[in-house]
Design a protein around this motif. Structure first.
Motif, mmCIF file in Angstrom:
data_model
loop_
_atom_site.group_PDB
_atom_site.id
_atom_site.type_symbol
_atom_site.label_atom_id
_atom_site.label_comp_id
_atom_site.label_asym_id
_atom_site.label_seq_id
_atom_site.Cartn_x
_atom_site.Cartn_y
_atom_site.Cartn_z
ATOM 1 N N LEU A 3 0.742 -1.356 -0.006
ATOM 2 C CA LEU A 3 0.459 0.228 0.660
ATOM 3 C C LEU A 3 1.092 1.205 -0.128
ATOM 4 O O LEU A 3 0.651 2.003 -0.580
ATOM 5 C CB LEU A 3 -0.631 -0.006 1.683
ATOM 6 C CG LEU A 3 -1.931 -0.921 1.430
ATOM 7 C CD1 LEU A 3 -2.574 -0.875 2.574
ATOM 8 C CD2 LEU A 3 -3.378 0.108 0.233
ATOM 9 N N LEU A 4 1.907 1.202 0.920
ATOM 10 C CA LEU A 4 2.651 2.363 0.962
ATOM 11 C C LEU A 4 3.472 2.076 -0.314
ATOM 12 O O LEU A 4 3.221 3.447 -0.885
ATOM 13 C CB LEU A 4 3.472 2.168 1.678
ATOM 14 C CG LEU A 4 3.367 2.557 3.683
ATOM 15 C CD1 LEU A 4 4.198 1.834 4.519
ATOM 16 C CD2 LEU A 4 2.641 3.913 3.972
ATOM 17 N N ARG A 5 3.883 1.381 -0.616
ATOM 18 C CA ARG A 5 4.875 1.734 -2.360
ATOM 19 C C ARG A 5 3.396 2.433 -3.443
ATOM 20 O O ARG A 5 3.967 2.900 -4.301
ATOM 21 C CB ARG A 5 4.792 0.627 -2.717
ATOM 22 C CG ARG A 5 5.904 0.474 -2.044
ATOM 23 C CD ARG A 5 7.426 -1.353 -2.639
ATOM 24 N NE ARG A 5 8.426 -1.393 -1.884
ATOM 25 C CZ ARG A 5 8.075 -2.994 -0.515
ATOM 26 N NH1 ARG A 5 6.968 -3.315 -0.151
ATOM 27 N NH2 ARG A 5 9.721 -2.964 -0.457
ATOM 28 N N THR A 6 2.796 1.545 -3.278
ATOM 29 C CA THR A 6 1.224 2.121 -4.162
ATOM 30 C C THR A 6 0.689 3.964 -3.689
ATOM 31 O O THR A 6 1.146 4.200 -5.349
ATOM 32 C CB THR A 6 -0.048 1.192 -4.392
ATOM 33 O OG1 THR A 6 0.703 -0.002 -4.509
ATOM 34 C CG2 THR A 6 -0.408 1.679 -5.309
ATOM 35 N N LEU A 7 1.017 4.601 -3.017
ATOM 36 C CA LEU A 7 0.656 5.252 -2.438
ATOM 37 C C LEU A 7 1.995 6.471 -2.509
ATOM 38 O O LEU A 7 1.523 7.716 -3.431
ATOM 39 C CB LEU A 7 0.461 5.615 -0.941
ATOM 40 C CG LEU A 7 -1.100 5.177 -0.934
ATOM 41 C CD1 LEU A 7 -1.499 4.789 0.524
ATOM 42 C CD2 LEU A 7 -2.114 5.604 -0.930
ATOM 43 N N ARG A 8 2.878 6.273 -3.067
ATOM 44 C CA ARG A 8 3.998 7.076 -3.015
ATOM 45 C C ARG A 8 4.276 6.859 -4.639
ATOM 46 O O ARG A 8 4.295 8.145 -5.410
ATOM 47 C CB ARG A 8 5.187 6.317 -2.678
ATOM 48 C CG ARG A 8 6.625 6.961 -2.636
ATOM 49 C CD ARG A 8 7.995 6.423 -2.224
ATOM 50 N NE ARG A 8 7.594 5.223 -3.038
ATOM 51 C CZ ARG A 8 8.133 4.195 -2.367
ATOM 52 N NH1 ARG A 8 8.512 4.052 -1.469
ATOM 53 N NH2 ARG A 8 8.697 3.243 -3.341
ATOM 54 N N MET A 9 3.686 5.484 -5.589
ATOM 55 C CA MET A 9 3.962 5.683 -6.975
ATOM 56 C C MET A 9 3.079 6.648 -7.758
ATOM 57 O O MET A 9 3.342 7.156 -8.262
ATOM 58 C CB MET A 9 3.896 4.802 -7.722
ATOM 59 C CG MET A 9 3.383 4.316 -9.271
ATOM 60 S SD MET A 9 2.098 4.076 -9.180
ATOM 61 C CE MET A 9 0.991 2.929 -9.127
ATOM 62 N N LEU A 10 1.097 6.640 -6.854
ATOM 63 C CA LEU A 10 0.765 7.389 -7.391
ATOM 64 C C LEU A 10 0.974 8.323 -6.468
ATOM 65 O O LEU A 10 0.582 10.044 -8.241
ATOM 66 C CB LEU A 10 -0.597 7.030 -6.166
ATOM 67 C CG LEU A 10 -1.205 5.428 -7.053
ATOM 68 C CD1 LEU A 10 -2.457 5.444 -6.393
ATOM 69 C CD2 LEU A 10 -1.305 5.218 -8.623
ATOM 70 N N ALA A 11 0.856 9.211 -5.938
ATOM 71 C CA ALA A 11 1.897 10.619 -5.717
ATOM 72 C C ALA A 11 2.862 11.292 -6.884
ATOM 73 O O ALA A 11 2.594 12.186 -6.784
ATOM 74 C CB ALA A 11 2.460 10.548 -4.048
ATOM 75 N N VAL A 12 3.781 10.189 -7.057
ATOM 76 C CA VAL A 12 4.551 10.995 -7.985
ATOM 77 C C VAL A 12 4.067 11.055 -9.247
ATOM 78 O O VAL A 12 4.348 11.519 -10.130
ATOM 79 C CB VAL A 12 5.500 9.704 -8.135
ATOM 80 C CG1 VAL A 12 6.797 9.701 -8.903
ATOM 81 C CG2 VAL A 12 6.568 10.151 -6.777
ATOM 82 N N HIS A 13 3.272 9.849 -10.159
ATOM 83 C CA HIS A 13 2.785 9.898 -10.741
ATOM 84 C C HIS A 13 1.543 11.372 -10.903
ATOM 85 O O HIS A 13 1.110 12.197 -11.671
ATOM 86 C CB HIS A 13 1.949 8.849 -10.865
ATOM 87 C CG HIS A 13 0.802 8.866 -12.270
ATOM 88 N ND1 HIS A 13 1.605 8.732 -14.054
ATOM 89 C CD2 HIS A 13 -0.004 8.715 -12.465
ATOM 90 C CE1 HIS A 13 0.852 8.721 -14.371
ATOM 91 N NE2 HIS A 13 -0.640 8.177 -14.388
ATOM 92 N N ALA A 14 0.805 12.170 -9.757
ATOM 93 C CA ALA A 14 -0.130 12.718 -10.084
ATOM 94 C C ALA A 14 1.052 13.932 -10.143
ATOM 95 O O ALA A 14 0.423 15.006 -10.737
ATOM 96 C CB ALA A 14 -0.531 12.828 -8.188
ATOM 97 N N GLU A 15 2.221 13.879 -9.898
ATOM 98 C CA GLU A 15 2.623 15.466 -10.200
ATOM 99 C C GLU A 15 3.019 14.945 -11.122
ATOM 100 O O GLU A 15 3.274 16.604 -11.895
ATOM 101 C CB GLU A 15 4.148 15.129 -9.000
ATOM 102 C CG GLU A 15 3.983 15.302 -7.481
ATOM 103 C CD GLU A 15 5.540 15.818 -6.549
ATOM 104 O OE1 GLU A 15 6.297 14.725 -6.822
ATOM 105 O OE2 GLU A 15 5.473 15.901 -5.859
#
Length: 449
Positions: A376-388
């Motif tokens: 979950l943490l990895r996915t959330l971090r990936m999505l945060a980078v992708h959102a930027e």
């Protein structure tokens, strides 16, 4: 307007046809019956002109057709049993909501239909044979019976192979995520054709008209063009529900300004274009794909199943679906139509709400399982980078908030070892962590004791 309603019903009918375990097999059975009569008519009309035929006595033909008919109807019972068992396994192991992906499987429907069609074909041909040994059997009818038999056997083998792969959890979550991406593309394509309105929409005076839901059910279709076509010119219509929501009979479905001159026909048209169905579908409902993946993850984390690896795979597929959704503009809240018509959709889900639906429940269940929490943490971090990267910095804060809440819950989890919590903290803070590293390999550093 009649054409709009018919088109809407046609789309709903085609979707129901896809998700029915009866309709396609029934059509195949009818085709088998027609083939039996057509082949017999050709055998009677010009047997010497047939390019393909099978020569044998009538007694041998009766024996062949009887054996094929008995074998196919017996095998059909076995295939029915396998289908029911697969549905039970999918419901208990994954989620009751994933049963629809098994029911709508085209190969399963074709196997069931061809088995029964072969049985019907043989029975119908048998009734034309009189049992006279001296009379030649109908060659084309027998040749077609053999072809159907061989095709059925091959299709059964393919079905068993397909069923074994379909029951793998990786294939289940892949198919749900794939269908979800298709729905996202379809919804966004329809949204691209809409005319968004900016600024505040002024409501006409003269009171309003509230249209009530005709019956209980799930809202499965609510196309903006269909809704705007159902109301008079100059009308502002506010949809009081959304696709994927459950609505009760008599609950507000839409509100219209001003009151139409003939409200009864308008109510009926709106009740027809905002389709309320007995079951939830993925025709226009992206959130239903998210719901199914979340349900699989929650079922895997339950004490009855206890399968963290399945939960990790569900989280990863959720990340893939949300990655596509984050990069896209959702349909606008206010849409303009011809002749001054306006549609307001205040209850449509936002990006933040999709993120909440995807991660809230899994975040509550994951702290006791470090591998799931790390995914979950990895996915959330990936999505945060992708959102930027895609120009949506406003979504970074909700994603980081999900990660912070998960870390707080993990720290308060009594069954979680402090070393595991430090590992999760390192995973959340890592700049890059593309693989499933162990506690001592996050960013190449050993978490402090």
């Amino acid at each position: 307007m009649v054409g709009t309603v018919l088109a809407l019903r046609l789309r709903a009918g085609l979707y129901a046809f896809r998700e029915s375990l009866f309709l396609l097999p029934a059509l195949i059975v009818v085709a088998g019956a027609v083939a039996a009569e057509a082949a017999w008519a050709l055998d009677r009309a010009a047997p010497e002109l047939l390019p393909v035929s099978l020569r044998m006595s009538t007694n041998a033909a009766i024996w062949l057709l009887s054996v094929v008919a008995g074998a196919t109807i017996t095998t059909a019972g076995v295939v029915f049993s396998l289908t029911v068992v697969s549905l039970q396994l999918a419901s208990s192991q994954f989620s009751p909501r994933v049963m629809r992906s098994f029911v709508r499987d085209r190969l399963s429907q074709a196997v069931v239909g061809l088995l029964v069609a072969t049985f019907v074909y043989c029975v119908l041909v048998l009734r034309h044979l009189n049992g006279e040994p001296a009379e030649p059997a109908p060659g084309l009818s027998l040749a077609l019976a053999v072809v159907l038999t061989v095709a059925t056997v091959l299709l059964i083998i393919a079905h068993l192979d397909h069923l074994a792969r379909r029951l793998q959890v990786g294939e289940v979550v892949r198919s749900i995520a794939g269908e979800g991406r298709d729905v996202v593309d379809a919804v966004l394509a329809r949204g691209a054709a809409e005319e968004p309105l900016r600024g505040r929409v002024e409501l006409p005076g003269g009171g309003c008209r509230v249209v009530r839901a005709p019956h209980d059910g799930w809202v499965t279709q609510a196309g903006s063009a269909d809704i705007l076509a159902a109301v008079p010119p100059g009308t502002v219509v506010r949809l009081e529900t959304r696709t994927g929501a459950y609505i009760h009979e008599g609950e507000a479905l839409a509100t219209l300004w001003p009151v139409p001159d003939r409200p009864g026909p308008v109510d009926r048209r709106l009740g027809a274009v905002v389709r309320v169905s007995a079951t939830r579908t993925m025709q226009e409902d992206v959130d239903f794909a998210v719901r199914q993946l979340v349900d699989i993850g929650l079922r895997a984390l339950s004490s009855a199943v206890n399968d963290p690896t399945t939960a990790v795979e569900s989280v990863l597929r959720l990340g893939s679906l949300l990655r596509r959704l984050i990069a896209c503009d959702l349909p606008p809240e206010a849409v303009g139509g011809p002749a001054g018509r306006v549609l307001l959709r205040p209850w449509e889900l936002s990006h933040e709400e999709y993120l909440g639906h995807a991660f809230d429940q899994l975040r509550h269940a994951a702290p006791a399982q470090p591998q799931v929490a790390a995914a979950l943490l990895r996915t959330l971090r990936m999505l945060a980078v992708h959102a930027e990267d895609v120009g949506r910095p406003g979504l970074v804060a909700p994603l980081r908030r999900q990660a912070a809440l998960l870390l707080e819950a993990a720290e308060a989890e009594p069954a979680l070892h402090p070393a595991d919590w430090r590992w999760l903290r390192a995973v959340a803070d890592a700049a890059t962590d593309p693989a499933d590293h162990g506690p001592r390999l996050v960013d190449g550093a050993v978490p402090a004791e």
